[in-house]
Design an enzyme around this catalytic site. Structure first.
Site, PDB file in Angstrom:
ATOM      1  CB  SER A   1      88.810  67.523  21.401  1.00  0.00           C
ATOM      2  OG  SER A   1      87.611  67.235  20.728  1.00  0.00           O
TER       3      SER A   1
ATOM      4  CB  CYS B   1      85.161  65.168  19.150  1.00  0.00           C
ATOM      5  SG  CYS B   1      85.783  64.591  20.732  1.00  0.00           S
TER       6      CYS B   1
ATOM      7  N   GLY C   1      44.436  75.952   8.440  1.00  0.00           N
ATOM      8  CA  GLY C   1      43.249  75.119   8.644  1.00  0.00           C
ATOM      9  C   GLY C   1      42.810  74.954  10.088  1.00  0.00           C
TER      10      GLY C   1
ATOM     11  CG  HIS D   1      78.313  49.819  20.371  1.00  0.00           C
ATOM     12  ND1 HIS D   1      77.832  48.928  19.443  1.00  0.00           N
ATOM     13  CD2 HIS D   1      79.648  49.919  20.149  1.00  0.00           C
ATOM     14  CE1 HIS D   1      78.842  48.500  18.710  1.00  0.00           C
ATOM     15  NE2 HIS D   1      79.960  49.086  19.127  1.00  0.00           N
TER      16      HIS D   1
ATOM     17  CE  LYS E   1      43.803  83.456   5.665  1.00  0.00           C
ATOM     18  NZ  LYS E   1      42.761  82.800   6.469  1.00  0.00           N
TER      19      LYS E   1
ATOM     20  NE  ARG F   1      49.151  79.228   3.198  1.00  0.00           N
ATOM     21  CZ  ARG F   1      48.041  78.715   3.699  1.00  0.00           C
ATOM     22  NH1 ARG F   1      47.500  79.225   4.784  1.00  0.00           N
ATOM     23  NH2 ARG F   1      47.444  77.699   3.139  1.00  0.00           N
TER      24      ARG F   1
ATOM     25  CE1 TYR G   1      87.759  69.548  16.312  1.00  0.00           C
ATOM     26  CE2 TYR G   1      89.398  71.235  16.771  1.00  0.00           C
ATOM     27  CZ  TYR G   1      88.923  69.946  16.923  1.00  0.00           C
ATOM     28  OH  TYR G   1      89.593  69.051  17.695  1.00  0.00           O
TER      29      TYR G   1
ATOM     30  N   GLY H   1      84.678  66.080  24.906  1.00  0.00           N
ATOM     31  CA  GLY H   1      83.894  64.860  24.671  1.00  0.00           C
ATOM     32  C   GLY H   1      82.584  65.050  25.416  1.00  0.00           C
ATOM     33  CB  THR H   2      79.659  67.163  24.607  1.00  0.00           C
ATOM     34  OG1 THR H   2      79.566  66.665  23.268  1.00  0.00           O
ATOM     35  CG2 THR H   2      80.381  68.493  24.617  1.00  0.00           C
TER      36      THR H   2
ATOM     37  NE  ARG I   1      88.525  57.807  22.086  1.00  0.00           N
ATOM     38  CZ  ARG I   1      87.217  57.641  22.244  1.00  0.00           C
ATOM     39  NH1 ARG I   1      86.482  58.624  22.742  1.00  0.00           N
ATOM     40  NH2 ARG I   1      86.636  56.526  21.886  1.00  0.00           N
TER      41      ARG I   1
ATOM     42  CG  MET J   1      41.906  79.601  14.280  1.00  0.00           C
ATOM     43  SD  MET J   1      42.460  81.244  14.671  1.00  0.00           S
ATOM     44  CE  MET J   1      43.797  81.461  13.545  1.00  0.00           C
TER      45      MET J   1
END
Ligand code: PEP
Ligand code: MG
Length: 762
Positions: free
Chosen positions: A640, A708, A92, A355, A20, A239, A728, A642-643, A517, A94
């Protein structure tokens, strides 16, 4: 360094003056009419915290200067306000002190402002917003102007553009004959700012010109506080204005077109959350709602409808055009039609990669998972939560963006993919390196994913094509077959279905790449539960196929190895479909093998399907595959990650159970910082990925590597994948715009040299 700075001094350092304070200095410098004042700096605050002493002499000098510039004596015409100003905006949180007219009062006021840095709500706000607790605040002392002086006086707040739509006009409100406190406290109802145009047209015109000056200087939409004293306009604060997702996109694009900011800046300014909010229905924020339960925000968006407990009931009601919410303990492939028919899904069990979560996210339907506080009685067709009993047919609203369940049917706001969003994303595409593909299983989903700008399909889960009733019965026939001939017959039926599907998919993609897949699910997933299995042969097979740990059981390539006829059938269907549509339609299809642990599996599958001439890649989702990445890269055409499964494997956490059983506690206690199934775990899973990528590229320099798993659509994870050289990401259709935006932001950060070290290996 001085302890006190006047608005006319040459210092705009936010770390010293707070937001401010620094903006008041800037506004004074660019010639706006700002009541004069000075700032007791953040340095002085730190000194006060150490010693309990304020820089009294400097403050008195400041006051004397104020008297000289206003021509009024303190206490006799000159009054001041004392306000807090931290480097990070904490609206707001303080204190503010107005109408101060004695030195004694002002000194206690500064102490009060400094003390309010540690008040409970400020502490809590900082905790929630990750703001460091030791940065501190300055105190801004400013000559008061009197908005309550006469009929040509007043006070208000305006945004320089519409904060909800982004349109370019003043947006806000004011109250005549009032001070700022009257506006904030809600004691009086303000008038829309347009009324100022008729009440005081010259002041309104000046306010418009101030808005223009502020935007030109700050190059962003501003939230401006002003006071009018006897027809003269004063600016008290400015701001960057908070805005809706829609406004954020429109303002960024418009400002780039107006030449205020570059296209790069426009892309950097829009936050991923802005897009998330923009692309899904939401509950209208103005309504009052009764919350009946909370769960995991598994798939974003909101839906309202009648509660049903059985998928077929959802189907029946949806056919009559009724809106329904399917409520289940958890869902399985059996429920797919009910899920497709429902407007939203609520489960009491299961996590963010369950799922229900994955299926609804892909379909763009809102879903709340793991809402453990709802106790479902499937027989009685009711659930109980927070003292309410909700029977079949009663209405609820679910907000999958926040994970909140409300009683009753609440009004919702529609989605709008605006022209501005399309434009912003096309700019983003020009900046990013990371490709963005979709996880999609049907031609319809691919059409949707294309409308969001995907460059191909990174994951087509073929088991989803077995979900329609006639296909489910064909795969059941295969499972239940007693002879080779019966098996072959059932497989031929399935092959024809798959062929049809691939024809439709290839036509829809028209040359875009697709990774298909092969079957990953364990076979028992296609059978009814043991209690529902009334036919003896079905019961026998359910018992025979039952596994203690199905997630790490007879699935993926393990199933392909023991039942090679399945993979052969799938590859044949792909090849046949390809030959049916070519050459009119170009086909760019590859197959991917799930759950691989060794190159021998890959070689084995390759031998089974060798005539096909398709590219064959490995889904990197076991720890061992990552450790053998160099060897696998010799034989695989692509990787690829698959995490979802990889996270499960690295943590030894069941992805179906962890979120509902203990992850919330881990997060609450700070044992884990993030849910690893949602945000990629850089230090564990990520480290393994980096190692695998390094070994793979050492052996095959240009091997294509994608992600993926669900992390492929999550902003922080996408940034990380960009950094570690993934080619990707592939995510559900509705997350594609976010992925395009974040991938561009990651590339722009690289360009600006802002990218942090890849991993903290400590
Ligand atoms: C994964 O494991 O990350 C993945 C994408 O496959 P699924 O979720 O189907 O196991
Ligand atoms: Mg997997």
């Amino acid at each position: 360094m001085a302890a006190v700075y006047r608005f006319v001094d040459d210092c705009e350092d936010k770390m010293l003056l707070g937001n401010k304070g620094a903006n008041l200095v800037t506004m004074t410098k660019i010639g706006l009419r700002v009541p004069p004042g000075f700032i007791v700096s953040i340095e002085a605050y730190a000194e006060y915290k150490r010693t309990g002493r304020l820089p009294i002499e400097d403050i008195e000098n400041g006051l004397r200067w104020l008297e000289s510039v206003t021509g009024k004596r303190f206490g006799e015409g000159l009054m001041v306000s004392v306000r807090s100003s931290a480097p990070v905006s904490m609206p707001g949180m303080m204190d503010t002190m107005l109408n101060i007219k004695s030195k004694a009062h002002m000194i206690s006021a500064i102490k009060k402002i400094f003390g309010s840095w540690d008040n409970l709500r400020a502490v809590e706000y900082r905790r929630l917003n990750n703001i460091p607790r030791d940065i501190g605040t300055s105190a801004v002392i400013q000559a008061m102007v009197m908005g309550n002086k006469d009929d040509r006086s007043g006070t208000g707040v305006v945004f320089t553009r519409n904060a909800s739509t982004g349109e370019r006009h003043l947006f806000g409100e004011y109250i005549s004959r009032a001070q700022g406190e009257d506006l904030v406290s809600g004691a009086r109802t303000p008038s829309p700012i347009e009324e100022l145009r008729s009440a005081m047209p010259e002041v309104y015109a000046e306010l418009e010109s101030v808005a223009h000056t502020l935007e030109s200087h700050f190059r962003d939409m501003q939230d401006v506080e002003f006071t009018i004293e006897s027809g003269t306009l004063y600016i008290l604060q400015t701001r960057a204005g908070k805005r809706s997702g829609q406004a954020a996109v429109k303002i960024a694009v418009d400002m780039a077109k107006e030449g205020l900011i570059s296209r790069e800046e426009a892309v950097k300014r829009v936050k991923p959350e802005d897009l998330k909010a923009l692309l899904h229905k939401r509950v209208k924020s103005t309504e009052k709602h009764e919350v009946v339960a909370r769960g995991l925000n598994a798939a974003p968006g909101a839906a309202a409808g009648k509660v049903v407990f059985h998928p077929l009931e959802a189907l029946r009601l949806a056919e009559k055009n009724e809106k329904v919410i399917l409520v289940r303990p958890e869902t399985s492939p059996d429920d797919i039609q009910g899920i497709a028919a429902a407007d939203g899904v609520l489960t009491s069990r299961g996590g963010l990669t369950s799922h229900a979560a994955i299926v609804t996210r892909a379909m763009g339907k809102p879903c709340i998972c793991g809402a453990e506080e709802i106790k479902i009685d499937l027989k009685a067709e009711e659930f109980e939560a927070r003292g309410h009993v909700v029977h079949k047919g009663m209405e609820i609203t679910i907000d999958g963006t926040s994970g909140t369940v409300y009683l009753g049917s609440l009004p919702l706001e529609e989605v709008e993919v605006t022209a501005e969003l399309q434009e912003l994303l096309s700019w983003a595409d020009g900046f990013r390196r990371l490709g963005v593909r979709a996880n999609a299983d049907t031609a319809d989903m691919m059409k949707l994913a294309k409308s969001f700008g995907c460059e191909g399909i990174g994951l087509c889960r073929t088991e989803r094509q077995f979900n329609a009733p006639e296909r489910l019965s064909a795969i059941r026939e295969y499972i239940l077959a007693r002879t080779e001939a019966e098996k072959a017959e059932a497989l031929e039926t399935l092959r024809l279905y798959q062929e049809q599907d691939f024809v439709a998919i290839f036509r829809e993609l028209d040359g875009l790449p697709i990774i298909i897949r092969l079957l990953d699910l364990p076979l028992h997933e296609f059978l009814p539960s043991e209690t529902d299995a009334t036919v003896p042969r079905v019961r026998e097979m359910v018992q025979q196929l039952r596994e203690i740990n199905p997630m790490i059981g007879h699935r993926g390539v393990r199933l392909g190895v023991t039942n090679p006829e399945i993979y052969r059938m799938q590859v044949e269907a792909i090849c046949q479909a390809k030959s049916m549509v070519e050459p009119k339609v170009k086909v760019n299809a590859a197959v991917m093998i799930p759950q691989v642990i060794t190159v021998q599996e890959l070689l084995w599958v390759k031998r089974q399907v060798k005539a096909a001439g398709l590219k064959i890649g490995v889904m990197m989702e076991t720890v061992r595959a990552c450790m053998r990445a160099g060897k696998l890269a010799h034989e695989a055409d692509f990787f690829s990650f698959g995490t979802n499964d990889l996270t499960q494997a690295v943590y030894s956490f069941s992805r179906e159970d962890a979120e509902k059983k203990f992850l919330a506690t881990y997060l609450r206690l700070g044992i884990l910082q993030d849910n690893p199934f949602e945000i990629i775990d850089v230090k564990g899973v990520g480290r393994l990925m980096e190692t695998a990528i390094m070994w793979a590229r050492r052996n095959k320099k240009d091997i294509e590597i994608g992600v993926c798993g669900e992390h492929g659509g999550e902003p922080r994870s996408i940034r990380y994948f960009h950094q570690i050289g993934v080619d990707y990401v592939s995510c559900s259709a509705f997350r594609i715009p976010v992925a395009r935006l974040v991938a561009a932001q990651a590339a722009l950060d690289d360009k600006a040299g802002k990218t942090e070290a890849k991993i903290d290996t400590a």
